[in-house]
Design an enzyme around this catalytic site. Structure first.
Site, PDB file in Angstrom:
ATOM      1  N   LYS A  41     139.873  15.204  63.878  1.00  0.00           N
ATOM      2  CA  LYS A  41     138.659  15.814  64.447  1.00  0.00           C
ATOM      3  C   LYS A  41     138.849  17.322  64.481  1.00  0.00           C
ATOM      4  O   LYS A  41     139.885  17.830  64.903  1.00  0.00           O
ATOM      5  CB  LYS A  41     138.417  15.280  65.867  1.00  0.00           C
ATOM      6  CG  LYS A  41     137.395  16.067  66.675  1.00  0.00           C
ATOM      7  CD  LYS A  41     136.003  15.852  66.163  1.00  0.00           C
ATOM      8  CE  LYS A  41     135.005  16.744  66.889  1.00  0.00           C
ATOM      9  NZ  LYS A  41     135.107  18.167  66.480  1.00  0.00           N
ATOM     10  N   LYS A  65     146.254  21.868  69.233  1.00  0.00           N
ATOM     11  CA  LYS A  65     145.303  21.921  70.352  1.00  0.00           C
ATOM     12  C   LYS A  65     145.086  20.536  70.960  1.00  0.00           C
ATOM     13  O   LYS A  65     145.127  20.371  72.184  1.00  0.00           O
ATOM     14  CB  LYS A  65     143.971  22.510  69.871  1.00  0.00           C
ATOM     15  CG  LYS A  65     142.962  22.744  70.992  1.00  0.00           C
ATOM     16  CD  LYS A  65     141.682  23.371  70.475  1.00  0.00           C
ATOM     17  CE  LYS A  65     141.914  24.770  69.970  1.00  0.00           C
ATOM     18  NZ  LYS A  65     140.641  25.452  69.611  1.00  0.00           N
ATOM     19  N   LYS A  77     140.122  20.369  59.966  1.00  0.00           N
ATOM     20  CA  LYS A  77     139.105  21.415  59.926  1.00  0.00           C
ATOM     21  C   LYS A  77     138.390  21.305  58.590  1.00  0.00           C
ATOM     22  O   LYS A  77     138.976  20.850  57.592  1.00  0.00           O
ATOM     23  CB  LYS A  77     139.748  22.801  60.052  1.00  0.00           C
ATOM     24  CG  LYS A  77     138.830  23.853  60.646  1.00  0.00           C
ATOM     25  CD  LYS A  77     138.715  23.698  62.151  1.00  0.00           C
ATOM     26  CE  LYS A  77     137.960  24.853  62.768  1.00  0.00           C
ATOM     27  NZ  LYS A  77     137.883  24.737  64.230  1.00  0.00           N
ATOM     28  N   THR A 152     133.709  26.182  75.841  1.00  0.00           N
ATOM     29  CA  THR A 152     134.903  26.905  75.405  1.00  0.00           C
ATOM     30  C   THR A 152     135.096  28.175  76.226  1.00  0.00           C
ATOM     31  O   THR A 152     136.200  28.456  76.720  1.00  0.00           O
ATOM     32  CB  THR A 152     134.816  27.250  73.907  1.00  0.00           C
ATOM     33  OG1 THR A 152     134.658  26.037  73.161  1.00  0.00           O
ATOM     34  CG2 THR A 152     136.077  27.960  73.443  1.00  0.00           C
TER      35      THR A 152
END
Length: 389
Positions: A41, A65, A77, A152
């Site tokens: 993901k 992450k 990505k 974020t």
């Protein structure tokens, strides 16, 4: 094409898929870095300058992450080399989704990054006929409104607060400079303003502004909503400063929340902040981080500070096939709690081991990924998954 085989290491990437479409001119790439901890993901970005190497670097950041926030997804990505303002953007996005239909969502779940919007995520879902193909769709389609919630940026602000409080300081009254006033920077500014901080500088692609006594954050948020990046052009002449100089103003905290590799060793030697919280992915070069460490500047690494989007995406992943949308307040509470906990854990580990915060965060994430690889039998014979970073 870059020979990525030279870049493959024990972690990955596991798969690099390049796609193209002659009719729309679409050029795209998917990098699946490491899936030991779950399905890959990561966001999809659209930019005229996207490269395979860039996407591979960002996929690796996603591996760390997810592990750092202890959520069970793999790092990936994707990128589309195109102008996000293209009049045929929808056709480009649809072509990208079609070409990767054998990867999405079986091996990769798409998300949002630079140049992509909630509507683009909805287009991916529609093109593939699967609600599980992408997260980040509008609330009207059962998604999490990332930009509206500012997940974020909210997490970045909480990382600032946690790092300051760990040093016995309060976020209230702290002077903070922000590079970038987009989705992340503006949400961070809003949350920090609510916590009592002073935002003394902001920047967009169109320029920078500086006010030593603190900017009127609500007015600037309104201006951004109305004018976008051009909001800085509406500032009084005495507040406008050369673009890039927001990184060097007198402040307590610096938040680079724009692009990658913006702070090199030379800039790092001139930064006046005592705390740097990485709102963007990879905003500091390795050489810059060495300089900052030598100068005693505390750094909260990107995949710790800006993991709010990943945490929210975790909620969205769980809710992809549910008729009930995630609770926004629960998401924000979880983002705040996890970001604060991870910030404290990494800074404490760095102090205990006598290493930089980036190294401490990396070791924490690598230990978790290596353990998962060992349990799945993915390590070479004779290599243990325990006690290694």
């Amino acid at each position: 094409m870059v020979d990525l085989l030279h870049e493959v290491d024990e972690w990955g990437p596991e798969k690099v898929v390049c796609v193209s479409d002659s009719k729309t001119g679409m050029r795209g790439v998917l990098v699946i870095d490491n899936t030991a901890r779950g399905t890959a993901k990561g966001g999809t970005r659209m930019s005229p300058s996207v490269t395979v190497t860039e996407i591979a670097r960002l996929a690796r950041v996603m591996t760390w992450k997810w592990a750092a926030v202890d959520l069970f997804h793999g790092g990936a990505k994707a990128g589309i080399r195109a102008d996000p303002k293209s009049t045929n953007k929808e056709e480009i996005v649809r072509a990208f989704a079609r070409k990767l239909a054998d990867q999405i969502p079986a091996h990769y779940v798409a998300g949002l990054d630079m140049g992509m919007t909630e509507c683009d995520a909805a287009i991916i879902q529609d093109e593939l006929g699967d609600r599980g193909a992408a997260v980040g769709v509008p609330e009207a389609l059962g998604g999490v409104a990332y930009d509206q919630l500012g997940v974020t940026g909210h997490g970045v602000a909480e990382a600032v607060a946690a790092a300051l409080e760990r040093d016995g300081r309060s976020v209230r009254g702290s002077r903070i400079a922000l590079q970038g006033f987009g989705a992340v920077g503006s949400a961070a500014a809003r949350r920090l303003h609510d916590l009592g901080a002073q935002i003394v500088a902001i920047s967009t692609a169109d320029g920078s502004v500086h006010e030593p006594d603190g900017l009127d954050v609500p007015s600037w948020l309104d201006a951004r909503e109305e004018f976008g990046d051009a909001c800085v052009a509406k500032a009084p002449a005495h507040q406008r400063i050369p673009r890039g100089s927001e990184l060097l103003v007198d402040c307590d905290v610096l938040i680079p929340a724009a692009a990658q590799d913006v702070i090199d060793a030379q800039l790092a030697a001139e930064i006046r902040a005592e705390l740097l919280v990485e709102g963007a992915n990879l905003p500091t070069t390795p050489e810059a981080r060495e300089v900052l460490a030598d100068r005693g500047v505390t750094v909260v690494p990107d995949f710790i500070a800006n993991a709010g989007g990943a945490i929210a995406a975790g909620f969205a992943m769980d809710a992809r096939y549910s008729p009930f949308p995630p609770d926004p307040e629960e998401i924000l509470r979880t983002v705040a709690a996890k970001t604060r906990d991870n910030t404290n854990a990494v800074l404490q580990l760095a102090q205990q081991r006598g290493v930089s915060s980036h190294q401490a965060a990396l070791e924490l994430a690598q230990e978790r990924v290596r353990t998962a690889m060992a349990l799945r039998g993915r390590l070479p014979a004779g290599v243990s998954g325990e006690g290694h970073a």
